[in-house]
Scaffold this motif. Structure first.
Motif, short mmCIF file in Angstrom:
data_model
loop_
_atom_site.label_atom_id
_atom_site.label_comp_id
_atom_site.label_asym_id
_atom_site.label_seq_id
_atom_site.Cartn_x
_atom_site.Cartn_y
_atom_site.Cartn_z
N ILE A 1 -40.19 53.95 52.81
CA ILE A 1 -40.32 52.79 53.88
C ILE A 1 -41.21 51.36 52.93
O ILE A 1 -42.03 51.71 52.27
N ASN A 2 -40.58 50.37 53.35
CA ASN A 2 -40.97 49.19 52.80
C ASN A 2 -41.89 48.35 53.86
O ASN A 2 -41.69 48.25 54.87
N CYS A 3 -43.01 48.03 53.54
CA CYS A 3 -43.96 47.07 53.88
C CYS A 3 -44.32 45.92 53.04
O CYS A 3 -45.06 46.04 52.17
N LYS A 4 -43.64 44.82 53.59
CA LYS A 4 -43.98 43.47 52.91
C LYS A 4 -45.22 42.58 53.63
O LYS A 4 -44.89 42.24 55.03
N ILE A 5 -46.12 42.20 52.89
CA ILE A 5 -47.25 41.46 53.41
C ILE A 5 -47.45 40.26 52.59
O ILE A 5 -47.70 40.35 51.33
N GLY A 6 -47.22 39.06 53.16
CA GLY A 6 -47.18 37.73 52.18
C GLY A 6 -46.14 38.09 51.22
O GLY A 6 -44.99 38.24 51.36
N ASN A 7 -46.63 37.90 49.73
CA ASN A 7 -45.52 38.08 48.74
C ASN A 7 -45.87 39.47 47.93
O ASN A 7 -45.30 39.62 46.96
N LYS A 8 -46.56 40.35 48.69
CA LYS A 8 -46.76 41.68 48.13
C LYS A 8 -45.88 42.67 49.05
O LYS A 8 -45.73 42.80 50.08
N LEU A 9 -45.26 43.54 48.28
CA LEU A 9 -44.45 44.77 48.65
C LEU A 9 -45.07 45.96 48.43
O LEU A 9 -45.32 46.34 47.26
N TYR A 10 -45.35 46.83 49.48
CA TYR A 10 -45.63 48.15 49.31
C TYR A 10 -44.45 49.17 49.72
O TYR A 10 -43.77 48.86 50.67
N ILE A 11 -44.14 50.23 48.90
CA ILE A 11 -43.10 51.17 49.14
C ILE A 11 -43.90 52.44 49.10
O ILE A 11 -44.44 53.00 48.30
N PHE A 12 -43.62 53.05 50.34
CA PHE A 12 -44.01 54.50 50.44
C PHE A 12 -43.05 55.65 50.83
O PHE A 12 -42.03 55.37 51.35
#
Length: 255
Positions: free
Chosen positions: A241-252
């Protein structure tokens, strides 16, 4: 010049003149003159207003105003579009003929699991940790693609052509419900009540829903043929699952 530098500058100038005679008010109600060193300071803007320029984004406009401390946020699944899929998508506008819709291809494909959200800066750390926790307790899942559907945004200024996904195991629906519970803690809007999972492949400016709906029988015949020939595109296994916040991408990872 920052506030600290200004203070340092004023202190330095004060040291240079500490032996000079300081002005003294002749009576308590008389105001002392403002030192010339302070009068010469030039202030800076606390922050600059970011103006939305649709000409830089193919005519698209923000759905919400950019404000300092607000971070555009989206939780989604990445769709790994390959050459076969991209070639088929690029051929769709040529099938429309008299529809006269200026469709543009998305550069990246994804399956949204939240609406576009506005996250406050001080919420980010706890929000990310919570999404990570939900993902860890969720098993991998598979969705099935079948037919095309036309969507229009709430402002009715953009129209989308998308491939619908079938969540036959209901795992994706349960996952989104957990995300909705999390969003409620931040007083953020949940996903659509009647969730229609899909991957948008083409878009255009304005409300072209009626025009594209008239073309759906022909287009759905095309997508059926494509999925029959390219069976690997009929299903999508969701393991991250991807979570994009502003210009940061988190992949869980799930599970």
């Amino acid at each position: 010049m920052s506030g600290l530098n200004l203070i340092q500058s004023y202190s330095s100038e004060s040291d240079d003149i500490e032996n000079e005679e300081e002005p003294i008010a002749k009576n308590p109600s008389e105001k002392l003159p403002i030192p010339q060193s302070i009068l010469s300071w030039k202030g800076t803007k606390h922050h600059e207003t970011v103006l939305d320029d649709p000409s830089k984004h193919d005519g698209r406009s923000r759905s919400f105003k950019h404000e300092r401390g607000n971070w555009a946020t989206l939780v989604y699944v990445e769709h790994p579009g390959d050459e076969a899929l991209c070639a088929w998508v690029q051929g769709i506008p040529h099938k429309l003929g008299a529809a006269s819709v200026d469709l543009k291809v998305f550069q990246e494909f994804h399956l949204s699991l939240t609406k576009s959200l506005i996250l406050k800066f001080h919420w980010i750390e706890s929000f990310v940790e919570s999404v990570k926790k939900i993902c860890k307790s969720t098993e991998k899942m598979v969705v099935e693609f079948n037919q095309l559907k036309v969507y229009c945004n709430e402002e009715r200024n953009r129209t989308f052509l998308a491939i619908q996904c079938k969540d036959r195991s209901k795992k994706l629906k349960a996952f989104v419900a957990e995300l909705d519970n999390l969003l409620s803690e931040y007083q953020l809007p949940p996903f659509y009540q009647e969730a229609s999972f899909h991957v948008s492949i083409l878009w255009c400016l304005g409300d072209a829903e009626e025009k594209l709906n008239r073309e759906l029988p022909l287009l759905n015949e095309s997508v059926s043929n494509f999925l029959a020939e390219q069976l690997s595109h009929k299903y999508l296994e969701i393991s991250n699952i991807n979570c994009k916040i502003g210009n940061k991408l988190y992949i869980f990872p799930l599970g």
